[in-house]
Design an enzyme around this catalytic site. Structure first.
Site, mmCIF file in Angstrom:
data_model
loop_
_atom_site.group_PDB
_atom_site.id
_atom_site.type_symbol
_atom_site.label_atom_id
_atom_site.label_comp_id
_atom_site.label_asym_id
_atom_site.label_seq_id
_atom_site.Cartn_x
_atom_site.Cartn_y
_atom_site.Cartn_z
ATOM 1 N N ASP A 1 0.853 -1.186 0.000
ATOM 2 C CA ASP A 1 0.000 0.000 0.000
ATOM 3 C C ASP A 1 0.891 1.239 0.000
ATOM 4 O OD1 ASP A 1 -1.712 2.087 0.577
ATOM 5 O OD2 ASP A 1 -2.368 1.310 2.507
ATOM 6 N N GLU B 1 -7.933 14.392 8.442
ATOM 7 C CA GLU B 1 -8.082 14.673 7.014
ATOM 8 C C GLU B 1 -9.181 15.689 6.705
ATOM 9 O OE1 GLU B 1 -6.572 10.398 5.128
ATOM 10 O OE2 GLU B 1 -8.709 10.789 5.297
#
Length: 203
Positions: free
Chosen positions: A78, A145
């Site tokens: 990832d 975020e």
């Protein structure tokens, strides 16, 4: 064998990594986001913490790629060490969050590291539009975020497109906007069919 999963924040890299590992019996290697001691500070004050966070990521990713190079397993990763440099660090330099002096130091360290390892055997790029990314980011609801700007995401997307267009290794681009590979088996199968064709010469 080393399979890298590339793509912008919210493109589905972690989900695809997990699903491919389960499907093929590959060993997953996930990005150290939640264990990064700089990540929350970074999103509060990007200018102050960019260099610190990127050096942390570079160190962890280099450890990962060394482990991968020494393993006999097929490993699906990832995000690769390459994205940290060509996308995120380059973007922060362009935005003025990393100075030219710090960028030069970082690149010298990166180039030394890359002299010891090789590119992934296959890089899978999840290409996503900004609306798709925003939707995915909102859905997963990570607190740090929430303040991410559209300008920041757009800058990353532009860098991904440029990087992929110049990438020297084997790359498979997947348009992720209209796929729901986590919930629709046919969408996931379309991805594995493409991977099989690249790796094993099928279809």
């Amino acid at each position: 064998m080393h399979i890298g999963i590339a793509g912008n924040i919210g493109s589905g890299k972690t989900t695809l990594t997990r699903m491919l590992a389960a499907h093929y019996g590959w060993t997953p290697r996930f990005e150290a986001v939640t264990t990064n001691p700089y990540i929350e500070d970074y999103y509060k004050d990007i200018h102050r913490w960019s260099f610190n966070m990127e050096v942390f990521f570079l160190t962890r990713r280099f450890k990962d790629v060394l482990d991968i190079s020494r393993s006999s397993d097929t490993i699906v990763q990832d995000r690769t060490i390459l994205e940290g440099v060509h996308i995120f660090v380059a973007n922060n330099r362009d935005l003025g969050n990393i100075s030219e002096r710090d960028f030069a130091t970082y690149m010298e360290l990166f180039e030394l590291m890359m002299s010891l390892v090789k590119l992934p055997d296959l890089l899978i790029y999840l290409k996503s539009s900004i609306p798709h990314l925003v939707g995915q980011i909102e859905k997963r609801g990570r607190e740090y975020e929430k303040g991410m700007s559209l300008e920041y995401l757009a800058g990353l997307n532009e860098k991904y497109e440029k990087w992929i267009s110049e990438y020297k290794g084997e790359v498979l681009t997947i348009d992720a906007d209209n796929l729901d590979f986590e919930n629709r088996p046919e969408d996931f199968a379309s991805i594995t069919d493409k991977i099989d064709a690249r790796l094993y010469g099928l279809f």
